[in-house]
Design a protein around this motif. Structure first.
Motif, PDB file in Angstrom:
ATOM      1  N   GLY A  77       0.827  -1.202   0.000  1.00 41.20           N
ATOM      2  CA  GLY A  77       0.000   0.000   0.000  1.00 41.20           C
ATOM      3  C   GLY A  77       0.863   1.253   0.000  1.00 41.20           C
ATOM      4  O   GLY A  77       0.590   2.224  -0.715  1.00 41.20           O
ATOM      5  N   LYS A  78       1.920   1.226   0.814  1.00 44.21           N
ATOM      6  CA  LYS A  78       2.833   2.367   0.863  1.00 44.21           C
ATOM      7  C   LYS A  78       3.538   2.554  -0.484  1.00 44.21           C
ATOM      8  O   LYS A  78       3.718   3.680  -0.959  1.00 44.21           O
ATOM      9  CB  LYS A  78       3.869   2.151   1.970  1.00 44.21           C
ATOM     10  N   GLU A  79       3.923   1.446  -1.101  1.00 40.81           N
ATOM     11  CA  GLU A  79       4.572   1.521  -2.403  1.00 40.81           C
ATOM     12  C   GLU A  79       3.640   2.127  -3.447  1.00 40.81           C
ATOM     13  O   GLU A  79       4.060   2.945  -4.277  1.00 40.81           O
ATOM     14  CB  GLU A  79       5.030   0.123  -2.843  1.00 40.81           C
ATOM     15  N   PHE A 124      -5.823   9.319 -10.260  1.00 47.08           N
ATOM     16  CA  PHE A 124      -5.338   7.947 -10.425  1.00 47.08           C
ATOM     17  C   PHE A 124      -6.472   6.998 -10.775  1.00 47.08           C
ATOM     18  O   PHE A 124      -6.308   6.078 -11.586  1.00 47.08           O
ATOM     19  CB  PHE A 124      -4.657   7.485  -9.138  1.00 47.08           C
ATOM     20  N   LEU A 125      -7.648   7.200 -10.179  1.00 46.84           N
ATOM     21  CA  LEU A 125      -8.762   6.273 -10.344  1.00 46.84           C
ATOM     22  C   LEU A 125      -9.558   6.495 -11.624  1.00 46.84           C
ATOM     23  O   LEU A 125     -10.444   5.690 -11.936  1.00 46.84           O
ATOM     24  CB  LEU A 125      -9.715   6.385  -9.147  1.00 46.84           C
ATOM     25  N   THR A 146     -12.090   6.470  -1.361  1.00 45.06           N
ATOM     26  CA  THR A 146     -11.996   5.844  -0.036  1.00 45.06           C
ATOM     27  C   THR A 146     -11.449   4.435  -0.161  1.00 45.06           C
ATOM     28  O   THR A 146     -10.631   3.988   0.653  1.00 45.06           O
ATOM     29  CB  THR A 146     -13.373   5.819   0.645  1.00 45.06           C
ATOM     30  N   TYR A 147     -11.901   3.731  -1.182  1.00 46.13           N
ATOM     31  CA  TYR A 147     -11.430   2.365  -1.442  1.00 46.13           C
ATOM     32  C   TYR A 147      -9.912   2.378  -1.663  1.00 46.13           C
ATOM     33  O   TYR A 147      -9.172   1.585  -1.075  1.00 46.13           O
ATOM     34  CB  TYR A 147     -12.151   1.822  -2.670  1.00 46.13           C
ATOM     35  N   LEU A 148      -9.441   3.300  -2.501  1.00 46.50           N
ATOM     36  CA  LEU A 148      -8.013   3.375  -2.801  1.00 46.50           C
ATOM     37  C   LEU A 148      -7.215   3.777  -1.560  1.00 46.50           C
ATOM     38  O   LEU A 148      -6.137   3.225  -1.298  1.00 46.50           O
ATOM     39  CB  LEU A 148      -7.759   4.366  -3.932  1.00 46.50           C
ATOM     40  N   SER A 149      -7.730   4.716  -0.784  1.00 49.46           N
ATOM     41  CA  SER A 149      -7.033   5.132   0.434  1.00 49.46           C
ATOM     42  C   SER A 149      -6.873   3.961   1.396  1.00 49.46           C
ATOM     43  O   SER A 149      -5.813   3.796   2.019  1.00 49.46           O
ATOM     44  CB  SER A 149      -7.809   6.271   1.111  1.00 49.46           C
ATOM     45  N   GLY A 152      -3.030  -0.302   3.721  1.00 49.50           N
ATOM     46  CA  GLY A 152      -2.926  -1.725   4.036  1.00 49.50           C
ATOM     47  C   GLY A 152      -4.165  -2.310   4.665  1.00 49.50           C
ATOM     48  O   GLY A 152      -4.129  -3.411   5.208  1.00 49.50           O
ATOM     49  N   GLU A 153      -5.289  -1.603   4.587  1.00 45.73           N
ATOM     50  CA  GLU A 153      -6.508  -2.066   5.235  1.00 45.73           C
ATOM     51  C   GLU A 153      -7.424  -2.836   4.283  1.00 45.73           C
ATOM     52  O   GLU A 153      -8.415  -3.424   4.712  1.00 45.73           O
ATOM     53  CB  GLU A 153      -7.279  -0.861   5.813  1.00 45.73           C
TER      54      GLU A 153
END
Length: 287
Positions: free
Chosen positions: A18-20, A35-36, A44-47, A52-53
């Motif tokens: 997720g961080k990458e 991006f989306l 919200t989904y992407l965040s 990592g959630e």
């Protein structure tokens, strides 16, 4: 472009990737919305993925590789994230395991076993043991605990999905547990219904032919992603997102709901059956 609060990528495989993803996105100068663009997902989904959630779906991983020109990096790492998130569960269940946590609504039809989200430990243990008779007690208990942990979504004070369960009468009138354990199992369903966490309905054995007779399905909708259908057999499961098939299953589920008894009548029957089991009796029929 301002960078958000840093993510600790050392916490887990999902947070690492997720961080990458966020690093690559921000390096490209793209906002979440930019991006989306061209995908079916919300910011919200992407965040959640970047923190990592949430697991990155394969189609979104391919979208990331295409937009960020990362030569298949995120598509290749999808399997690593899936493995990290499915402890205690079968590989084919991985999408459902995560989807349940973020669903706006969950609707199930269970003709053969009570749904996992409603099961008590004795019920879950009986099912796991029957499917894996040679497994060790430790392995069985790991599966039972993993199943019970999914139901904690009903215990939160917010973001509880609207949950609807259509059950066949035989699940209650033909128990797989002892009377005391069956009373406990039905009491759990009653308690969740009285807390307005779930809505149960019963399809009576006398109704004749009805929709979805040959299938056990789960319908999940989301505020920021397309709906999913999950179907399951004894040792396999399939997640369906094809819009045409989702629509077909959705219509069949709605027709099945029309065949089932009303929620109030169904709940009263479940309560009566629980009382019978508590008294050491087995209800022959719920009507």
């Amino acid at each position: 472009m301002a960078r958000g609060k840093d993510i600790d990528g050392s916490m887990s495989v999902p947070t690492f990737y997720g961080k990458e993803l966020r690093w690559k996105r921000e390096a490209a100068g793209l906002s979440l919305e930019a991006f989306l663009e061209g995908s079916f997902y919300g910011k919200t989904y992407l965040s959640d993925i970047e923190h990592g959630e949430r697991r990155m779906p394969l189609d979104l991983a391919r979208h990331a590789d295409r937009v960020l020109d990362t030569d298949g990096f995120f598509e290749r790492r999808c399997e690593d994230v899936r493995k990290a998130k499915r402890s205690g569960h079968a590989a084919y269940f991985e999408k459902v395991l995560e989807a349940e946590k973020y669903a706006e609504s969950i609707e199930e039809w269970c003709p053969i076993t009570l749904p996992g989200l409603l099961q008590t430990a004795p019920y879950a243990r009986a099912l796991v043991r029957s499917a894996h008779p040679a497994a060790s007690d430790e392995w069985v208990e790991e599966k039972v605990e993993a199943r019970l942990s999914r139901a904690r979504l009903f215990e939160t004070d917010h973001s509880v999905p609207e949950y609807w369960a259509i059950l066949h009468e035989s699940l209650i009138a033909e128990p797989i547990l002892s009377p005391p354990e069956m009373a406990e199992q039905l009491d759990r369903i009653v308690a969740l219904a009285e807390q307005r966490r779930i809505t149960p309905q019963i399809v009576p054995r006398t109704c004749g032919a009805y929709p979805l007779m040959a299938a056990s399905i789960k319908v999940m909708t989301f505020p920021d992603a397309p709906p999913l259908i999950y179907t399951e057999a004894s040792y396999s499961g399939d997640t369906i997102d094809d819009p045409g098939l989702v629509k077909q299953y959705r219509k069949a589920y709605d027709r099945l709901r029309a065949v089932a008894l009303s929620p109030d009548t169904s709940l009263a029957m479940i309560e009566a059956a629980a009382e019978d089991f508590r008294n050491g009796d087995q209800p022959d029929r719920l009507e």
